[in-house]
Scaffold this active site. Structure first.
Site, short mmCIF file in Angstrom:
data_model
loop_
_atom_site.label_atom_id
_atom_site.label_comp_id
_atom_site.label_asym_id
_atom_site.label_seq_id
_atom_site.Cartn_x
_atom_site.Cartn_y
_atom_site.Cartn_z
N THR A 1 66.47 76.15 89.27
CA THR A 1 66.26 76.30 90.70
C THR A 1 65.66 77.67 90.99
O THR A 1 66.01 78.65 90.35
CB THR A 1 67.56 76.12 91.50
OG1 THR A 1 67.29 76.41 92.88
CG2 THR A 1 68.69 77.03 91.02
N GLU B 1 73.01 73.93 92.45
CA GLU B 1 74.23 74.48 91.88
C GLU B 1 75.45 73.61 92.17
O GLU B 1 76.54 73.83 91.66
CB GLU B 1 74.49 75.89 92.47
CG GLU B 1 73.52 76.96 92.01
CD GLU B 1 72.24 77.04 92.84
OE1 GLU B 1 71.90 76.04 93.53
OE2 GLU B 1 71.58 78.09 92.81
N LYS C 1 61.54 77.49 101.90
CA LYS C 1 61.61 76.11 101.42
C LYS C 1 60.55 75.27 102.11
O LYS C 1 60.57 75.09 103.31
CB LYS C 1 62.99 75.52 101.66
CG LYS C 1 63.20 74.33 100.78
CD LYS C 1 64.63 74.03 100.53
CE LYS C 1 64.78 73.22 99.26
NZ LYS C 1 66.04 72.54 99.17
N TRP D 1 60.73 75.45 96.55
CA TRP D 1 60.90 76.86 96.88
C TRP D 1 59.66 77.71 96.61
O TRP D 1 58.98 77.53 95.61
CB TRP D 1 62.03 77.46 96.03
CG TRP D 1 63.37 76.89 96.30
CD1 TRP D 1 64.09 76.08 95.47
CD2 TRP D 1 64.20 77.11 97.45
NE1 TRP D 1 65.30 75.78 96.05
CE2 TRP D 1 65.39 76.40 97.26
CE3 TRP D 1 64.03 77.85 98.63
CZ2 TRP D 1 66.42 76.40 98.21
CZ3 TRP D 1 65.05 77.84 99.57
CH2 TRP D 1 66.23 77.13 99.35
P1 AMP Z 1 68.02 73.05 96.25
O1 AMP Z 1 68.89 73.67 95.24
O2 AMP Z 1 66.55 73.19 95.94
O3 AMP Z 1 68.41 71.66 96.55
O4 AMP Z 1 68.19 73.89 97.60
C1 AMP Z 1 69.44 74.06 98.21
C2 AMP Z 1 69.24 74.73 99.53
O5 AMP Z 1 68.46 73.89 100.41
C3 AMP Z 1 70.49 75.02 100.31
O6 AMP Z 1 71.15 76.18 99.85
C4 AMP Z 1 69.93 75.15 101.72
O7 AMP Z 1 69.33 76.43 101.93
C5 AMP Z 1 68.84 74.11 101.75
N1 AMP Z 1 69.37 72.83 102.29
C6 AMP Z 1 69.78 71.75 101.59
N2 AMP Z 1 70.17 70.76 102.42
C7 AMP Z 1 70.01 71.23 103.69
C8 AMP Z 1 70.28 70.70 104.99
N3 AMP Z 1 70.73 69.46 105.17
N4 AMP Z 1 70.03 71.51 106.05
C9 AMP Z 1 69.54 72.76 105.89
N5 AMP Z 1 69.28 73.31 104.69
C10 AMP Z 1 69.51 72.56 103.60
#
Ligand code: AMP
Length: 452
Positions: free
Chosen positions: A99, A242, A350, A355
């Site tokens: 990630t 994570e 994002k 990312w």
């Molecule tokens: P990832 O590990 O790429 O899935 O990214 C995780 C991150 O995505 C989280 O720590 C949030 O910053 C963002 N994220 C995931 N789901 C949501 C959601 N429903 N609303 C807002 N941010 C989200």
């Protein structure tokens, strides 16, 4: 079989892919024929690679310069159809995902059979999947193994429908119709295209009754569109690589369904309630727990059986002394336990579920001979959720041609990282410690890309 499945995101730059493959010590690389040129270009830098398997029939594989490659057919031909499955301890590692949701190089999250199975069993219950469900995850396998849904399908016996490369509205609609899909899963960006297509053609998805949205916040208009036009409930979930990934979910409870429609849509914009086994809390700058009053907001910390303790090969743990993992998200918890994300403390952007490191982009810009200071912030974008804006101070005080900057950046970053706009300024806001105050810029420019 005891091997570790490392699902790789091909949208990283070749340099990042080399870093990740070497960091993971990957020995076998399985690729689609489309990725042959990419691998040809980097294979000599892959220190641990022994074999490349091309996932296609022999006749579909073009001439290539890959070292030690074979087709999937070749591999099967050499093996017996009998296989003695090994007995493994439940703590054996099973899968690895990287990630970039933190600063610096991408970080590895190593899952065990135990964490994966516990998560896979739990999500089926909370998402309401049963053996007669047909579930379409429009989520790549490298994004937390398609949110754990393939494992859950195996355990719970529901039909798993996979979209392949065709993610446009028309192809997705045809797949939904053909397979009578009842649940869709994906990041918000994916659904914009589908909803637009269906609205344009005046079509309704009859079979779908639930759309699980996560990865970025589900917008109010999307919640409303799925309900009004397709009788489908948007289940909003939140999680992270994570966290395997699911942490909280906003399901179709009796309480939610008894609310007046507009109020229910408002509730659905929140990220929801912790899943069984997951604990959440918000803390202030002194790590003191904040009240669950729907007002106080602070760093969101989590703990649970499928939440990582240490990044792969990292020296120290990623959790505090009591085992809490700091998500980098800023949240409010309501008195009934519903969690709402209000901001992000991580210095990353994002976009469409992927990312972009603002620091890497700033550093790339700073290697230009006429750039004195660079600052990248993510601002809201109607299609991609967030896109980068690049603020620059030049050494000679004159503006540089934007195309020239983009061409220069392209030598260092992949194309989808390029900023949506470049803004020349005389000074940038700094805090007491000299750090850029990005919050102010984000606020000032929050409409910049929405208006276009
Ligand atoms: P990832 O590990 O790429 O899935 O990214 C995780 C991150 O995505 C989280 O720590 C949030 O910053 C963002 N994220 C995931 N789901 C949501 C959601 N429903 N609303 C807002 N941010 C989200």
């Amino acid at each position: 079989m005891g091997a570790i499945l490392h699902t790789l995101n091909p949208r990283y730059s070749p340099a990042q892919l080399v870093y990740i493959l070497n960091h993971a010590e990957d020995k076998v690389l399985i690729i689609d024929p489309t990725f042959i040129p990419l691998v040809e270009g980097v294979q000599d830098q892959l220190n641990f690679l022994e074999t490349i398997i091309i996932a296609a029939e022999k006749s579909a594989i073009p001439e290539n310069n890959l070292n030690n490659a074979c087709s999937y057919d070749d591999l099967l031909e050499q093996e017996s159809s009998e296989y003695q499955w090994p007995e493994l301890s439940e703590d054996t590692s099973s899968a690895l995902c990287y990630t970039s949701g933190t600063t610096g190089n991408p970080k590895g999250v190593l899952y065990s059979h135990r964490s994966t199975i516990l998560h896979a069993i739990s999500i089926a219950g909370t998402m309401g999947f049963h053996s007669s469900s047909a579930v379409l995850p429009v989520v790549p396998m490298f994004h937390v193994n398609a949110w754990g849904v393939p494992y859950s399908a195996l355990i719970n016996g529901f039909t798993l429908v996979l979209p392949g490369h065709a993610l446009d509205g028309e192809s997705l609609y045809e797949l939904v119709q053909q397979e009578s899909v009842d649940c869709l899963l994906g990041v918000p960006t994916v659904w914009l295209g589908l909803l637009q297509y269906l609205e344009g053609k005046g079509l309704k998805m009859e079979s779908v009754d639930q759309v699980l949205v996560g990865g970025s916040a589900a917008p109010y208009a999307m919640i409303k569109a799925f309900d009004e036009q397709h009788d489908a409930f948007l289940t909003h979930g939140w999680g992270m690589t994570e966290m395997s990934p699911l942490g909280t979910i906003n399901t179709q409870t009796k309480k939610a369904m008894s609310l007046p429609t507009e109020e229910r849509y408002q509730l659905q914009t929140k990220q929801g309630y912790p899943m069984f086994g997951v604990e959440i809390k918000t803390v202030d700058d002194d790590d003191k727990e904040l009240p669950r009053d729907g007002e106080a907001s602070g760093a969101l910390k989590v703990k649970g059986p499928w939440i990582m303790h240490t990044y792969f090969k990292a020296e120290g743990p990623a959790v505090d002394d009591e085992g809490w993992f700091d998500t980098g998200d800023v949240a409010t918890i309501h008195p009934d336990g519903c969690m709402q994300i209000v901001d992000r403390a991580k210095d990353v952007i994002k976009t469409g579920g992927e990312w972009i490191s603002s620091i890497d982009l700033e550093n790339a810009a700073l290697t230009h001979e006429n750039i004195l200071e660079a600052c990248v912030v993510g601002v809201p974008h109607p299609k991609w959720d967030e896109r980068p804006l690049l603020f620059l101070i030049t050494k000679d005080g004159n503006q540089i041609d934007k195309q020239e900057i983009n061409d220069f950046l392209l030598e260092k970053v992949v194309k989808w990282w390029l900023p949506d706009d470049i803004i020349f300024v005389k000074e940038l806001p700094h805090g007491a410690t000299g750090k850029l105050l990005k919050v102010d810029l984000r606020e000032e420019y929050k409409e910049h890309l929405m208006e276009k």
